[in-house]
Design an enzyme around this catalytic site. Structure first.
Site, PDB file in Angstrom:
ATOM      1  N   LYS A 265       0.667  -2.965  -5.132  1.00 45.14           N
ATOM      2  CA  LYS A 265       1.098  -3.408  -3.806  1.00 45.14           C
ATOM      3  C   LYS A 265       1.732  -4.794  -3.846  1.00 45.14           C
ATOM      4  O   LYS A 265       2.374  -5.218  -2.912  1.00 45.14           O
ATOM      5  CB  LYS A 265      -0.107  -3.454  -2.877  1.00 45.14           C
ATOM      6  CG  LYS A 265      -0.413  -2.130  -2.217  1.00 45.14           C
ATOM      7  CD  LYS A 265      -1.561  -2.305  -1.264  1.00 45.14           C
ATOM      8  CE  LYS A 265      -1.805  -1.043  -0.468  1.00 45.14           C
ATOM      9  NZ  LYS A 265      -3.128  -1.038   0.125  1.00 45.14           N
TER      10      LYS A 265
HETATM   11  N1  GLU Z   1      -7.592   3.077   1.858  1.00 46.88           N
HETATM   12  C1  GLU Z   1      -7.527   3.488   0.488  1.00 46.88           C
HETATM   13  C2  GLU Z   1      -6.277   2.956  -0.157  1.00 46.88           C
HETATM   14  O1  GLU Z   1      -5.335   2.592   0.522  1.00 46.88           O
HETATM   15  C3  GLU Z   1      -7.501   4.998   0.338  1.00 46.88           C
HETATM   16  C4  GLU Z   1      -8.818   5.535   0.634  1.00 46.88           C
HETATM   17  C5  GLU Z   1      -8.979   7.025   0.571  1.00 46.88           C
HETATM   18  O2  GLU Z   1      -7.990   7.757   0.647  1.00 46.88           O
HETATM   19  O3  GLU Z   1     -10.114   7.427   0.499  1.00 46.88           O
HETATM   20  O4  GLU Z   1      -6.249   2.866  -1.364  1.00 46.88           O
END
Ligand code: GLU
Length: 294
Positions: A265
């Site tokens: 990111k």
């Molecule tokens: N929020 C997590 C992420 O952006 C993904 C979580 C999930 O899909 O369980 O990496």
């Protein structure tokens, strides 16, 4: 409307409910585009529902500007979502930072069951204390010797107690069938150790919040990146601790750059936002992303 009555001996089939669950901790990249598109397509192909859940519990890293970009990126990709909390209109996302009371209720339930314990050790402490090698994933496995004896439940409040961890079932195989990879197995105590469910800053951990949410939101299949496979093994233990049945799992392969490195990111230049602002055609982007990989 009266729900259809299942024929005797046949379990009722729950309608498909999937989710897109971004964390606004940075700019989304092509890996997110692929995972979220797979999640959305699978919900649509099953005639089901796809919800959006903003996972913003990492207060130090989450920023409103990233959340705004998530909405714009999803719309650009043509991914829409359904429902949301009553207060936010028909297509508001669920937002984890607004669900503190819900998590606290379920944390109390877990604490009363005795399967979690207060731990003064942070992830950093564990990394530093470990002379033993890390698990195959490279992750520092919490050493069982730092675990208090059974029955020691510690304080009543999350904040005073430091982190709270799940007491792991050492050496137990955790198995699940993944819709993409097939049968998958990890060993508790070797691949991962006692993991944090409640943080000392008063917030639930990712593992805890995601299990509570996926259960309460009736998610029938979790689609996410395969970097979270170990998390799935941990989450299976939480489903067990709560006495809930786990959803189906579908882990997408990761998108890599030309040198084989995972996208991060941090690199704005490769972000969906940068592509969107540069006028890249999202349909062509998705075509490329699905041409070579699952
Ligand atoms: N929020 C997590 C992420 O952006 C993904 C979580 C999930 O899909 O369980 O990496």
């Amino acid at each position: 409307m009266t729900p259809p009555v299942p024929r005797s001996g046949q379990p009722a089939v729950r309608p498909y409910r999937g989710r897109i669950a971004p964390s606004p901790t940075g700019w989304l990249h092509a890996g997110h585009a692929r995972t979220f598109t797979v999640a959305w397509r699978r919900a649509n192909a099953a005639g089901g529902t796809c919800i959006l859940r903003m996972e913003d519990l990492d207060t130090a890293r989450c920023k409103p500007v990233y959340a705004e970009a998530v909405y714009d990126d999803l719309r650009w990709l043509g991914l829409n979502w359904e429902e949301g909390p009553d207060t936010g209109g028909p297509h508001a996302p669920y937002v984890q930072s607004e669900r503190g009371e819900i998590y606290r209720t379920w944390w109390n339930a877990l604490r009363d069951s005795g399967c979690i314990y207060p731990s003064p050790h942070s992830r950093k402490d564990v990394r530093e204390a470990l002379s033993a090698p890390h698990g195959d994933s490279g992750e520092a496995v919490f050493p069982a010797r730092l675990r208090p004896p059974p029955g020691a439940r510690g304080g009543r409040t999350a904040t005073r107690a430091g982190n709270w961890r799940v007491r792991g079932p050492d050496d137990r195989a955790i198995r699940f069938t993944d819709g993409c990879r097939g049968d998958t197995e990890y060993t508790a105590g070797r691949d991962f150790g006692d993991f944090i469910v409640w943080r000392k800053d008063g917030y639930p951990s990712y593992e805890f919040a995601v299990v509570v949410d996926d259960h309460l939101m009736g998610i029938t299949e979790v689609v996410r990146g395969e970097d979270l496979l170990l998390s799935t093994a941990r989450q299976q233990l939480l489903y067990e601790a709560f006495g809930w049945s786990a959803p189906a799992w579908y882990h997408c392969t990761l998108v890599r750059d030309a040198d084989g490195r995972r996208l991060a990111k941090r690199t704005d230049a490769r972000s969906l936002r940068a592509m969107r602002l540069a006028g890249v055609d999202p349909v062509r982007l998705c075509g490329r992303l699905f041409a070579s990989q699952r």
